[in-house]
Design a protein around this motif. Sequence first.
Motif, PDB file in Angstrom:
ATOM      1  N   GLY A 125      45.558  10.006  94.588  1.00  0.00           N
ATOM      2  CA  GLY A 125      45.086  11.379  94.981  1.00  0.00           C
ATOM      3  C   GLY A 125      43.249  10.992  95.227  1.00  0.00           C
ATOM      4  N   LEU A 126      42.804  10.026  94.526  1.00  0.00           N
ATOM      5  CA  LEU A 126      41.482   9.647  94.470  1.00  0.00           C
ATOM      6  C   LEU A 126      41.278   8.595  96.030  1.00  0.00           C
ATOM      7  CD1 LEU A 126      40.938   9.247  90.775  1.00  0.00           C
ATOM      8  CD2 LEU A 126      40.069  10.897  92.084  1.00  0.00           C
ATOM      9  N   PRO A 127      40.126   8.292  96.238  1.00  0.00           N
ATOM     10  CA  PRO A 127      39.732   7.663  97.333  1.00  0.00           C
ATOM     11  C   PRO A 127      40.637   6.230  97.321  1.00  0.00           C
ATOM     12  CG  PRO A 127      37.756   8.421  96.738  1.00  0.00           C
ATOM     13  CD  PRO A 127      38.668   8.931  95.481  1.00  0.00           C
ATOM     14  N   LYS A 128      40.747   5.584  95.983  1.00  0.00           N
ATOM     15  CA  LYS A 128      41.812   4.619  95.825  1.00  0.00           C
ATOM     16  C   LYS A 128      42.607   4.800  94.434  1.00  0.00           C
ATOM     17  CE  LYS A 128      38.622   1.592  93.418  1.00  0.00           C
ATOM     18  NZ  LYS A 128      37.823   0.185  93.489  1.00  0.00           N
ATOM     19  N   ARG A 129      43.692   4.095  94.389  1.00  0.00           N
ATOM     20  CA  ARG A 129      44.570   4.282  93.502  1.00  0.00           C
ATOM     21  C   ARG A 129      43.948   3.675  92.010  1.00  0.00           C
ATOM     22  NH1 ARG A 129      50.786   2.156  92.361  1.00  0.00           N
ATOM     23  NH2 ARG A 129      51.199   3.948  93.472  1.00  0.00           N
ATOM     24  N   GLN A 130      43.995   4.668  90.997  1.00  0.00           N
ATOM     25  CA  GLN A 130      43.404   4.154  89.542  1.00  0.00           C
ATOM     26  C   GLN A 130      44.332   4.182  88.672  1.00  0.00           C
ATOM     27  OE1 GLN A 130      40.033   3.615  89.259  1.00  0.00           O
ATOM     28  NE2 GLN A 130      39.002   4.795  90.807  1.00  0.00           N
ATOM     29  N   GLN A 275      35.719   6.674  81.683  1.00  0.00           N
ATOM     30  CA  GLN A 275      35.095   6.579  82.871  1.00  0.00           C
ATOM     31  C   GLN A 275      35.084   8.142  83.311  1.00  0.00           C
ATOM     32  OE1 GLN A 275      36.724   3.884  85.792  1.00  0.00           O
ATOM     33  NE2 GLN A 275      36.233   2.251  85.085  1.00  0.00           N
ATOM     34  N   LEU A 276      33.932   8.521  83.829  1.00  0.00           N
ATOM     35  CA  LEU A 276      33.741   9.949  84.222  1.00  0.00           C
ATOM     36  C   LEU A 276      33.559   9.972  85.921  1.00  0.00           C
ATOM     37  CD1 LEU A 276      32.904  13.058  83.759  1.00  0.00           C
ATOM     38  CD2 LEU A 276      30.617  12.248  83.864  1.00  0.00           C
ATOM     39  N   ILE A 277      34.699  10.684  86.444  1.00  0.00           N
ATOM     40  CA  ILE A 277      34.509  10.669  87.798  1.00  0.00           C
ATOM     41  C   ILE A 277      34.448  11.982  88.719  1.00  0.00           C
ATOM     42  CG2 ILE A 277      36.342  10.451  89.782  1.00  0.00           C
ATOM     43  CD1 ILE A 277      37.883   8.435  87.986  1.00  0.00           C
ATOM     44  N   LYS A 278      33.368  11.884  89.566  1.00  0.00           N
ATOM     45  CA  LYS A 278      33.080  13.441  90.036  1.00  0.00           C
ATOM     46  C   LYS A 278      33.300  13.399  91.803  1.00  0.00           C
ATOM     47  CE  LYS A 278      29.482  16.731  90.094  1.00  0.00           C
ATOM     48  NZ  LYS A 278      27.860  17.014  89.636  1.00  0.00           N
ATOM     49  N   SER A 279      34.070  14.436  92.100  1.00  0.00           N
ATOM     50  CA  SER A 279      34.394  14.463  93.515  1.00  0.00           C
ATOM     51  C   SER A 279      33.555  15.547  94.033  1.00  0.00           C
ATOM     52  CB  SER A 279      36.024  14.787  93.571  1.00  0.00           C
ATOM     53  OG  SER A 279      36.856  13.699  92.960  1.00  0.00           O
ATOM     54  N   LYS A 280      33.540  15.541  95.366  1.00  0.00           N
ATOM     55  CA  LYS A 280      33.170  16.484  96.187  1.00  0.00           C
ATOM     56  C   LYS A 280      33.732  17.728  96.396  1.00  0.00           C
ATOM     57  CE  LYS A 280      30.520  13.289  99.239  1.00  0.00           C
ATOM     58  NZ  LYS A 280      30.142  12.802 100.790  1.00  0.00           N
ATOM     59  N   LYS A 281      35.100  17.855  95.763  1.00  0.00           N
ATOM     60  CA  LYS A 281      35.682  19.090  95.824  1.00  0.00           C
ATOM     61  C   LYS A 281      37.164  18.753  95.075  1.00  0.00           C
ATOM     62  CE  LYS A 281      38.401  17.525  99.954  1.00  0.00           C
ATOM     63  NZ  LYS A 281      38.857  17.878 101.272  1.00  0.00           N
ATOM     64  N   PRO A 282      37.845  19.715  94.683  1.00  0.00           N
ATOM     65  CA  PRO A 282      39.011  19.745  93.888  1.00  0.00           C
ATOM     66  C   PRO A 282      40.037  18.826  94.624  1.00  0.00           C
ATOM     67  CG  PRO A 282      38.448  21.873  93.781  1.00  0.00           C
ATOM     68  CD  PRO A 282      37.538  21.358  94.916  1.00  0.00           C
ATOM     69  N   ARG A 283      40.679  18.002  93.999  1.00  0.00           N
ATOM     70  CA  ARG A 283      41.702  17.028  94.491  1.00  0.00           C
ATOM     71  C   ARG A 283      43.073  17.250  94.004  1.00  0.00           C
ATOM     72  NH1 ARG A 283      39.905  12.696  97.152  1.00  0.00           N
ATOM     73  NH2 ARG A 283      37.719  12.149  97.319  1.00  0.00           N
ATOM     74  N   ASP A 284      44.051  17.033  94.958  1.00  0.00           N
ATOM     75  CA  ASP A 284      45.421  16.931  94.533  1.00  0.00           C
ATOM     76  C   ASP A 284      45.682  15.819  93.721  1.00  0.00           C
ATOM     77  OD1 ASP A 284      46.721  19.633  95.338  1.00  0.00           O
ATOM     78  OD2 ASP A 284      46.043  18.920  97.212  1.00  0.00           O
ATOM     79  N   ILE A 285      46.162  15.622  92.539  1.00  0.00           N
ATOM     80  CA  ILE A 285      46.419  14.378  91.724  1.00  0.00           C
ATOM     81  C   ILE A 285      47.840  14.215  91.573  1.00  0.00           C
ATOM     82  CG2 ILE A 285      45.693  13.077  89.766  1.00  0.00           C
ATOM     83  CD1 ILE A 285      43.492  13.250  91.788  1.00  0.00           C
TER      84      ILE A 285
END
Length: 301
Positions: A125-130, A275-285
């Motif tokens: 659900g992030l730009p790449k799988r984590q 790791q702190l991750i900040k997105s531009k909008k809420p994401r479906d994870i």
Amino acid sequence: MKIAQLLHNPGAGDEDHSKKELVDLIKSEGFDCRYASTKKGDWKELKSDVDFLVVAGGDGTVRRVAKHLLNRKLIEKPYPIALLPSGTANNIAGALNIPTDRPEPIVESWKADRRKRFDVGLVEGLPKRQFFLESMGYGVFPALMRKMKDQQEKSTDTPEEKMNVALDVLADIVQSYEARPCRINVDGIDYSGNYLLVEVMNTRSIGPNLVLAPAADPGDSQFEVVLVSESQRMGLVTYVQNRLNGIEGDYWGTALKGRTIRLKWDGVEMHLDDQLIKSKKPRDIRVMIHEGALSFLGVPD
């Protein structure tokens, strides 16, 4: 003679063991030992005749090594990991019941070749799988990580002093943090609501050694999902303050067990391990489990 590849972070925690001391200790127990500093780029060049890896460092160093191993091709040789914990929190060593006070009995235990499989969390659900080893989540822990980045850390601080600073900051955050809506589905069951903290945990403790999921087992093919609502705020405050006052114990809350978790937090900050991750909008994870992706050596029975 088994060959150990030592991957050493010389700056972890209050590390006072030199390259020579660590290599001599490992050799004294009958292992051949090769050395590489994780501060240099060539530590990833793992030879096929190596029998196991030794990670001397904290949770962040373990994560770096794990990331390299997980990114390797399936046909490449798998390596079990032996830990010589020397970080600040050492939550991964704690999850494996590996002591952190003296390295000598740890190295001796490797002779028995006891291994523990270790699941890994996969996040889509992030730009790449984590991935994560300890936990991923929302709420007060990402807020703590953001605030700690602004703290002036003294090089002379001991791990205990560093953790007390983090606990003090966390206590303030928990008292004032505004609960946010979160859509949560654990193995098909909905637990959506407003929460101060949402953590999908693979280990029993996170951050400054906070035991939020005491029953967590990183090798049982399940996560522990810890949810703290507004009505549970003071319970979490009390737990953090007890830790500050040196009172040991586990968090009293209840953790849900699950293998597949879907989340959508009403906010843009989350964390994966440290790791702190900040997105531009809420994401479906979507969070899934990779069973037995890693193997650790020297785990007590």
